[in-house]
Scaffold this active site. Structure first.
Site: not given
Length: 278
Positions: A77, A116, A131
């Protein structure tokens, strides 16, 4: 409030757009953002080879561009969001880095650290969560910061729940909704991201240092790798799973299914032996 990241000019935006297959005119507008997110999640794989092999993860934009664009690798991420943040900055979008607490795969009520990264892209009157690096259930479209409304993506619908300055991203699975993570709507500095990334990439309790993980979201299906098990989940609900029983099968899964260009110095046989059950 946006917090800029450093050295975004080191990122070759044209090469990034070629890598993900976006051609034609691009502008800091919503249609461009949707095109970029859809193509990014389709082409640049999620993978954690570097943390698993103890090589660490650098968040400098030039390093991210070299790894994910020039060398054809993937990342997790912080790498996906870091690269996209730099690209969107260069294109003129107003972008803020945020941190989230993962709930996917965790029992209800179990608190998780903020490990994250997602992005907030600001438009008037509605901003969007972006995302491109959550792995298996990564949202494949920007999500409008509007609560309690199912939102279509190229894959499963998503919706947002809001409690003050915390937004929960939920993913539709079957007849119900599963929480993916809780995003805190507080802008994060480069130092905040570095600390979270260091923990995620190096701590012995981090899953990224102990298991091989991979994912990609081509049109109509999701591909997921967990150690030596490869799964393909189709939009019509069908799923196929297979166990990778030798080094050649692992190589094919990484190179063909996930589209990872493997580093030349990777000892794949040693990695297979490490992952194989004893």
């Amino acid at each position: 409030m946006t917090i800029p990241i450093r050295d975004t000019a080191a990122v070759d935006v044209a090469a990034y757009l070629r890598r993900i297959g976006v051609d034609g005119e691009v502008a800091p507008d919503l249609p461009t953002l949707f095109r970029i997110v859809e193509r990014h999640t389709r082409t640049i794989p999620f993978e954690n080879l570097d943390p698993l092999l103890g090589r660490g993860v650098c968040l400098e934009p030039a390093v991210l561009w070299d790894k994910l664009v020039r060398r054809g690798r993937g990342g997790y991420c912080f790498e996906h969001s870091g690269l996209l943040h730099a690209v969107l900055d260069e294109l003129g979008f107003a972008v803020t880095a945020l941190l989230a607490r993962v709930r996917w795969g965790r029992p209800d009520g179990v608190s998780a650290p903020r490990t994250h990264q997602v992005l907030l892209v600001e438009f008037a009157p509605t901003s969007y969560l972006v995302d491109v690096g959550f792995g298996g259930p990564t949202p494949t479209a920007p999500l409008a910061l509007v609560p309690d409304r199912p939102q279509a993506t190229g894959h499963e619908p998503c919706r947002l729940r809001r409690d003050g300055e915390v937004v929960t991203v939920e993913v539709r699975r079957g007849a119900g909704w599963r929480p993916a993570y809780d995003v805190e709507l507080q802008p994060q500095s480069r130092a905040d991201l570095e600390v979270a990334n260091h923990y995620t990439a190096t701590h012995p309790a981090s899953r990224f240092t102990t298991a091989l993980l991979g994912a990609r979201a081509p049109a109509g299906r999701r591909i997921a790798l967990a150690d030596l098990r490869l799964a393909v989940h189709h939009a019509d609900g069908r799923s196929e799973q297979r166990q990778l029983t030798n080094v050649d099968a692992l190589r094919a899964a990484l190179e063909e299914d996930l589209a990872v260009t493997l580093p030349a110095d990777l000892d794949l046989a040693a990695l297979f032996d490490r992952l194989a059950p004893t």
